[in-house]
Design a protein around this motif. Structure first.
Motif, PDB file in Angstrom:
ATOM      1  N   PHE A  73       3.489   8.983  44.904  1.00 57.67           N
ATOM      2  CA  PHE A  73       2.570   7.656  44.465  1.00 57.67           C
ATOM      3  C   PHE A  73       3.492   6.218  43.897  1.00 57.67           C
ATOM      4  O   PHE A  73       2.903   5.413  44.028  1.00 57.67           O
ATOM      5  CB  PHE A  73       1.692   8.255  43.262  1.00 57.67           C
ATOM      6  N   ALA A  74       4.563   6.523  43.174  1.00 62.11           N
ATOM      7  CA  ALA A  74       5.310   5.403  42.844  1.00 62.11           C
ATOM      8  C   ALA A  74       5.688   4.498  44.103  1.00 62.11           C
ATOM      9  O   ALA A  74       5.462   3.350  44.035  1.00 62.11           O
ATOM     10  CB  ALA A  74       6.506   5.888  42.177  1.00 62.11           C
ATOM     11  N   GLY A  75       6.341   5.410  45.044  1.00 57.97           N
ATOM     12  CA  GLY A  75       6.862   4.522  46.044  1.00 57.97           C
ATOM     13  C   GLY A  75       5.752   3.920  47.185  1.00 57.97           C
ATOM     14  O   GLY A  75       5.956   2.666  47.510  1.00 57.97           O
ATOM     15  N   LEU A 130      11.393   4.338  52.784  1.00 62.21           N
ATOM     16  CA  LEU A 130      12.227   5.394  53.187  1.00 62.21           C
ATOM     17  C   LEU A 130      11.725   6.868  52.691  1.00 62.21           C
ATOM     18  O   LEU A 130      11.842   7.006  51.427  1.00 62.21           O
ATOM     19  CB  LEU A 130      13.596   5.363  53.119  1.00 62.21           C
ATOM     20  N   GLU A 131      11.425   7.938  53.517  1.00 62.53           N
ATOM     21  CA  GLU A 131      10.910   9.186  52.636  1.00 62.53           C
ATOM     22  C   GLU A 131      11.565  10.078  53.349  1.00 62.53           C
ATOM     23  O   GLU A 131      11.556  10.325  54.638  1.00 62.53           O
ATOM     24  CB  GLU A 131       9.478   9.202  52.693  1.00 62.53           C
ATOM     25  N   LYS A 132      12.197  11.047  52.782  1.00 65.91           N
ATOM     26  CA  LYS A 132      13.065  12.260  53.296  1.00 65.91           C
ATOM     27  C   LYS A 132      12.160  13.401  53.947  1.00 65.91           C
ATOM     28  O   LYS A 132      12.932  13.877  54.872  1.00 65.91           O
ATOM     29  CB  LYS A 132      13.859  12.897  52.303  1.00 65.91           C
ATOM     30  N   GLY A 146       0.690  20.527  46.224  1.00 64.84           N
ATOM     31  CA  GLY A 146       0.192  20.197  44.719  1.00 64.84           C
ATOM     32  C   GLY A 146      -1.089  20.589  44.564  1.00 64.84           C
ATOM     33  O   GLY A 146      -1.671  21.295  45.593  1.00 64.84           O
ATOM     34  N   ASP A 147      -1.397  20.281  43.472  1.00 60.98           N
ATOM     35  CA  ASP A 147      -2.876  20.679  42.907  1.00 60.98           C
ATOM     36  C   ASP A 147      -3.371  19.701  42.380  1.00 60.98           C
ATOM     37  O   ASP A 147      -3.344  18.586  42.568  1.00 60.98           O
ATOM     38  CB  ASP A 147      -2.891  22.188  42.502  1.00 60.98           C
ATOM     39  N   ILE A 148      -3.955  20.027  41.190  1.00 63.38           N
ATOM     40  CA  ILE A 148      -4.863  18.852  40.518  1.00 63.38           C
ATOM     41  C   ILE A 148      -3.935  17.774  39.864  1.00 63.38           C
ATOM     42  O   ILE A 148      -2.808  18.103  39.265  1.00 63.38           O
ATOM     43  CB  ILE A 148      -5.797  19.604  39.107  1.00 63.38           C
ATOM     44  N   ILE A 149      -4.301  16.339  40.059  1.00 65.07           N
ATOM     45  CA  ILE A 149      -3.589  15.337  39.546  1.00 65.07           C
ATOM     46  C   ILE A 149      -4.621  14.507  38.808  1.00 65.07           C
ATOM     47  O   ILE A 149      -5.933  14.359  39.455  1.00 65.07           O
ATOM     48  CB  ILE A 149      -2.830  14.821  40.594  1.00 65.07           C
ATOM     49  N   TYR A 151       1.723  27.484  34.786  1.00 66.36           N
ATOM     50  CA  TYR A 151       1.298  28.230  35.922  1.00 66.36           C
ATOM     51  C   TYR A 151       0.126  27.347  36.210  1.00 66.36           C
ATOM     52  O   TYR A 151      -0.834  27.048  35.620  1.00 66.36           O
ATOM     53  CB  TYR A 151       0.565  29.770  35.501  1.00 66.36           C
ATOM     54  N   ARG A 152      -0.023  27.346  37.729  1.00 70.08           N
ATOM     55  CA  ARG A 152      -0.972  26.481  38.366  1.00 70.08           C
ATOM     56  C   ARG A 152      -1.747  26.602  39.550  1.00 70.08           C
ATOM     57  O   ARG A 152      -0.697  27.416  40.503  1.00 70.08           O
ATOM     58  CB  ARG A 152      -0.519  25.028  38.537  1.00 70.08           C
ATOM     59  N   THR A 153      -2.639  26.391  40.071  1.00 70.88           N
ATOM     60  CA  THR A 153      -3.156  27.095  41.204  1.00 70.88           C
ATOM     61  C   THR A 153      -4.315  26.123  41.774  1.00 70.88           C
ATOM     62  O   THR A 153      -5.089  25.164  40.900  1.00 70.88           O
ATOM     63  CB  THR A 153      -3.785  28.454  41.167  1.00 70.88           C
ATOM     64  N   GLY A 192       8.659   5.064  38.465  1.00 72.21           N
ATOM     65  CA  GLY A 192       8.044   6.435  38.508  1.00 72.21           C
ATOM     66  C   GLY A 192       8.830   7.551  37.981  1.00 72.21           C
ATOM     67  O   GLY A 192       9.643   7.138  36.992  1.00 72.21           O
ATOM     68  N   ASP A 193       8.654   8.780  38.453  1.00 71.54           N
ATOM     69  CA  ASP A 193       9.163   9.656  37.726  1.00 71.54           C
ATOM     70  C   ASP A 193      10.868   9.509  37.521  1.00 71.54           C
ATOM     71  O   ASP A 193      11.703  10.190  36.863  1.00 71.54           O
ATOM     72  CB  ASP A 193       8.992  11.164  38.284  1.00 71.54           C
ATOM     73  N   ALA A 194      11.143   8.699  38.468  1.00 74.96           N
ATOM     74  CA  ALA A 194      13.013   8.583  38.689  1.00 74.96           C
ATOM     75  C   ALA A 194      13.233   8.033  37.401  1.00 74.96           C
ATOM     76  O   ALA A 194      14.331   8.067  36.667  1.00 74.96           O
ATOM     77  CB  ALA A 194      13.274   7.725  39.759  1.00 74.96           C
TER      78      ALA A 194
HETATM   79  C1  LIG Z   1       5.290  17.866  46.492  1.00 75.77           C
HETATM   80  C2  LIG Z   1       4.942  17.398  44.915  1.00 75.77           C
HETATM   81  C3  LIG Z   1       3.888  17.970  44.368  1.00 75.77           C
HETATM   82  C4  LIG Z   1       3.287  17.499  43.196  1.00 75.77           C
HETATM   83  N1  LIG Z   1       2.236  18.345  42.636  1.00 75.77           N
HETATM   84  C5  LIG Z   1       1.636  17.669  41.660  1.00 75.77           C
HETATM   85  C6  LIG Z   1       0.789  18.197  41.094  1.00 75.77           C
HETATM   86  O1  LIG Z   1      -0.003  19.054  41.661  1.00 75.77           O
HETATM   87  N2  LIG Z   1       0.153  17.507  39.901  1.00 75.77           N
HETATM   88  C7  LIG Z   1       0.673  16.724  39.361  1.00 75.77           C
HETATM   89  O2  LIG Z   1       0.468  16.207  38.222  1.00 75.77           O
HETATM   90  N3  LIG Z   1       1.808  16.171  39.726  1.00 75.77           N
HETATM   91  C8  LIG Z   1       2.286  16.611  40.821  1.00 75.77           C
HETATM   92  N4  LIG Z   1       3.518  16.220  41.538  1.00 75.77           N
HETATM   93  C9  LIG Z   1       4.288  15.095  40.484  1.00 75.77           C
HETATM   94  C10 LIG Z   1       3.332  13.791  40.554  1.00 75.77           C
HETATM   95  O3  LIG Z   1       3.151  13.278  41.755  1.00 75.77           O
HETATM   96  C11 LIG Z   1       4.280  12.704  39.994  1.00 75.77           C
HETATM   97  O4  LIG Z   1       4.732  13.156  38.739  1.00 75.77           O
HETATM   98  C12 LIG Z   1       3.873  11.211  39.824  1.00 75.77           C
HETATM   99  O5  LIG Z   1       3.013  10.961  40.841  1.00 75.77           O
HETATM  100  C13 LIG Z   1       4.832  10.222  39.870  1.00 75.77           C
HETATM  101  O6  LIG Z   1       5.243  10.235  41.476  1.00 75.77           O
HETATM  102  P1  LIG Z   1       6.584   9.501  41.976  1.00 75.77           P
HETATM  103  O7  LIG Z   1       6.261   8.915  43.156  1.00 75.77           O
HETATM  104  O8  LIG Z   1       7.274   8.977  40.884  1.00 75.77           O
HETATM  105  O9  LIG Z   1       7.705  11.028  42.159  1.00 75.77           O
HETATM  106  P2  LIG Z   1       7.217  12.107  43.259  1.00 75.77           P
HETATM  107  O10 LIG Z   1       5.848  12.385  43.770  1.00 75.77           O
HETATM  108  O11 LIG Z   1       8.081  13.141  43.024  1.00 75.77           O
HETATM  109  O12 LIG Z   1       7.751  11.514  44.663  1.00 75.77           O
HETATM  110  C14 LIG Z   1       9.049  11.395  44.960  1.00 75.77           C
HETATM  111  C15 LIG Z   1       9.258  11.269  46.567  1.00 75.77           C
HETATM  112  O13 LIG Z   1      10.500  10.727  47.117  1.00 75.77           O
HETATM  113  C16 LIG Z   1      11.087  11.406  47.939  1.00 75.77           C
HETATM  114  N5  LIG Z   1      12.400  11.554  47.927  1.00 75.77           N
HETATM  115  C17 LIG Z   1      13.139  12.093  46.903  1.00 75.77           C
HETATM  116  N6  LIG Z   1      14.433  12.092  47.134  1.00 75.77           N
HETATM  117  C18 LIG Z   1      14.697  11.228  48.083  1.00 75.77           C
HETATM  118  C19 LIG Z   1      15.864  10.743  48.895  1.00 75.77           C
HETATM  119  N7  LIG Z   1      16.894  10.952  48.786  1.00 75.77           N
HETATM  120  N8  LIG Z   1      15.565  10.068  49.984  1.00 75.77           N
HETATM  121  C20 LIG Z   1      14.189   9.553  50.581  1.00 75.77           C
HETATM  122  N9  LIG Z   1      13.120  10.243  49.755  1.00 75.77           N
HETATM  123  C21 LIG Z   1      13.457  10.975  48.725  1.00 75.77           C
HETATM  124  C22 LIG Z   1      10.317  12.828  47.813  1.00 75.77           C
HETATM  125  O14 LIG Z   1      10.357  13.658  48.924  1.00 75.77           O
HETATM  126  C23 LIG Z   1       8.844  12.422  47.398  1.00 75.77           C
HETATM  127  O15 LIG Z   1       7.913  12.465  48.444  1.00 75.77           O
HETATM  128  C24 LIG Z   1       3.968  16.327  42.581  1.00 75.77           C
HETATM  129  C25 LIG Z   1       5.014  16.011  43.200  1.00 75.77           C
HETATM  130  C26 LIG Z   1       5.383  16.224  44.349  1.00 75.77           C
HETATM  131  C27 LIG Z   1       6.810  15.560  45.150  1.00 75.77           C
END
Ligand SMILES: Cc1cc2nc3c(=O)[nH]c(=O)nc-3n(C[C@H](O)[C@H](O)[C@H](O)COP(=O)(O)OP(=O)(O)OC[C@H]3O[C@@H](n4cnc5c(N)ncnc54)[C@H](O)[C@@H]3O)c2cc1C
Length: 445
Positions: free
Chosen positions: A21-23, A40-42, A50-53, A189-191, A308-310
């Motif tokens: 979501f951040a990217g 760029l996405e790996k 995932g499940d609920i967000i 635990y999540r589902t 984002g989470d990073a």
């Molecule tokens: C598969 C998955 C399932 C999730 N399920 C839930 C959920 O059910 N409920 C919930 O509340 N939160 C869930 N989260 C976390 C939630 O989406 C995040 O906390 C929040 O949305 C912030 O997102 P973010 O984009 O910072 O990080 P993330 O959502 O973790 O996304 C990071 C992205 O970067 C990509 N990436 C990582 N390293 C590299 C690299 N070196 N090169 C290229 N790409 C790379 C990953 O594949 C991923 O798509 C999940 C995250 C993921 C990845």
């Protein structure tokens, strides 16, 4: 073919790493502001994982500005009147409704993978250059550019946005050292599954046959939250509990229903029935990791930004991780727009200055809510059941990152270019707990 609002080209080239979501949000917002984006996405194929967000009212405004997205999200989102709290034995305590939130903006709760796909399709429809199967292994920056090493090749732009999630290697270049995620002492635990079986059971059918519902059971150092979605047809639950497992690289494992039941000894039969109706292969054991708050979100030459989470992993009890990750992208796109191509590092520094304090304050709410529920004194709660309610605070939820960034950006850019300290940010939501919290620059920054 819809038309998409976009400012004239800024000439700023942005590489974004990670299509979570951040990217994705950063890519869409940069595109809206006229920057040129490579995302760029790996993973080779995006699957509905995932499940609920939950997206709170502070991110509802962001979705609303993306042409056609809300119309696609509404039918797959959760719609209930409120959250019904019980004690662990099943005694009803209170219902929390979301009236204040409704005035502040649109909330969107639903399946993470389904919402993610809608946003991804929007980004694609805008024509953003999204490249799947691109694993970034390193970052670099000079005074005039920043880039990544991806699939063995160097790719450069004016700046790089690292949105790789909680395991981000991009943090290393920003911090100058490697930090690893730490166990938080809790796991979930999540589902998510079809509510077919629940509809047949006398004790659980009220949760799914009258449309969507949202229900919580609160016990000592544990809470169980359940939601029916899509007019009650699908069901999701999470059980947050203490967990001392030492997490190394992985923190998501198949869940074990027997272990869940052991965690719920003495809990209401309805909760056990929900667990029994859960298909074992849909259960996930998700260890909650965190990282110490980062001293800075940006690299020494200010051409690489973490978002984002990073930059700031959230505990689920904050219900803000995804929303804050979206606010990052909105803000960054605007600080780059206003700084201009000749001053990209200034724009990156302004992003951090505007976001830093707000994000840290939001992160803290995750611990506060968990403690409020897990350390609940039920003698006191029965006298004041509303004390279980989630705090709905205007500073966090009655907030729209786009007008806010436009309000403060010129002042922040001016102060940063004059070397004046920026009180982050210069607005009304400063708090006593975080008042004055400032990023700490890595050497050379
Ligand atoms: C598969 C998955 C399932 C999730 N399920 C839930 C959920 O059910 N409920 C919930 O509340 N939160 C869930 N989260 C976390 C939630 O989406 C995040 O906390 C929040 O949305 C912030 O997102 P973010 O984009 O910072 O990080 P993330 O959502 O973790 O996304 C990071 C992205 O970067 C990509 N990436 C990582 N390293 C590299 C690299 N070196 N090169 C290229 N790409 C790379 C990953 O594949 C991923 O798509 C999940 C995250 C993921 C990845």
């Amino acid at each position: 073919m819809p038309s998409y609002a976009r400012l004239p080209p800024s000439g700023i080239k942005v590489i974004i790493v990670g299509a979570g979501f951040a990217g994705l949000c950063a890519a869409i917002e940069c595109d809206r502001k006229g920057h040129s984006v490579i995302l760029l996405e790996k993973v080779v194929e995006l699957k509905p994982l995932g499940d609920i967000i939950s997206f709170a009212s502070n991110s509802g405004h962001i979705f609303e500005r993306w042409e056609g997205v809300v119309d696609k999200l509404e039918p797959i989102s959760h719609h209930s009147e409120g959250l019904d709290f019980h004690d662990w034995k099943g005694n009803f305590a209170t219902r929390q409704t979301w009236d204040a939130d409704k005035q502040w903006g649109r909330r969107i709760n639903g399946h993470r993978g389904e919402i993610h796909l809608v946003v991804y399709e929007h980004a694609r429809a805008r024509g953003i250059d999204i490249r799947l199967g691109q694993h970034v292994t390193d970052y670099f920056e000079t005074d005039s550019e920043a880039g990544v090493v991806v699939n063995g090749e160097r790719l450069a732009a004016d700046c790089v946005v690292s949105a790789e999630g909680v395991k981000s290697p991009g943090r290393k270049i920003v911090l100058g050292y490697e930090d690893r995620p730490k166990p938080s002492g809790y796991a979930v635990y999540r589902t998510w599954f079809s509510s077919h079986e629940l509809a047949k059971n006398e004790r659980t059918k009220h949760l799914v046959v009258n449309g969507d519902s949202h229900t919580g059971w609160i016990g000592e150092d544990k809470h169980f939250l359940a939601a029916a979605i899509k007019n009650g047809k699908e069901f999701s639950w999470v059980l947050t509990h203490k967990d001392d497992a030492d997490i190394d690289e992985d923190w998501q494992f198949p869940g074990d229903r027997e272990e869940v039941r052991r965690n719920l000894v003495g809990w209401a039969p309805v909760v056990h029935d929900i667990v029994d109706a859960t298909p074992p292969d849909r259960l996930v054991d998700y260890k909650l990791v965190f990282r110490d708050p980062l001293p800075t979100f940006i690299s020494p030459k200010a051409r690489i930004a973490l978002i984002g989470d990073a930059a700031h992993p959230f505990l689920p009890t904050s219900i803000q991780g995804a929303s804050q990750s979206m606010e990052d992208g909105v803000t960054l796109a605007i600080t780059l727009e206003k700084a201009g191509k000749e001053n990209v590092p200034l724009g990156i520094r302004a992003y951090e200055a505007i976001r830093y304090e707000r994000v840290h304050r939001a992160q803290k709410t995750g611990v506060t809510t968990r403690e409020q529920w897990h350390k609940a004194d039920w003698d006191k709660i029965w006298k004041d059941p509303k004390s279980l309610h989630l705090k709905r605070e205007a500073w966090l939820l009655d907030f729209d990152a786009e007008p806010h960034a436009y309000d403060v950006v010129e002042d922040v850019l001016k102060k940063l270019s004059h070397g004046t300290a920026v009180s982050s940010p210069p607005t009304a939501w400063r708090s006593p707990e975080t008042n004055g919290i400032q990023p700490v620059r890595a050497q050379g920054n």
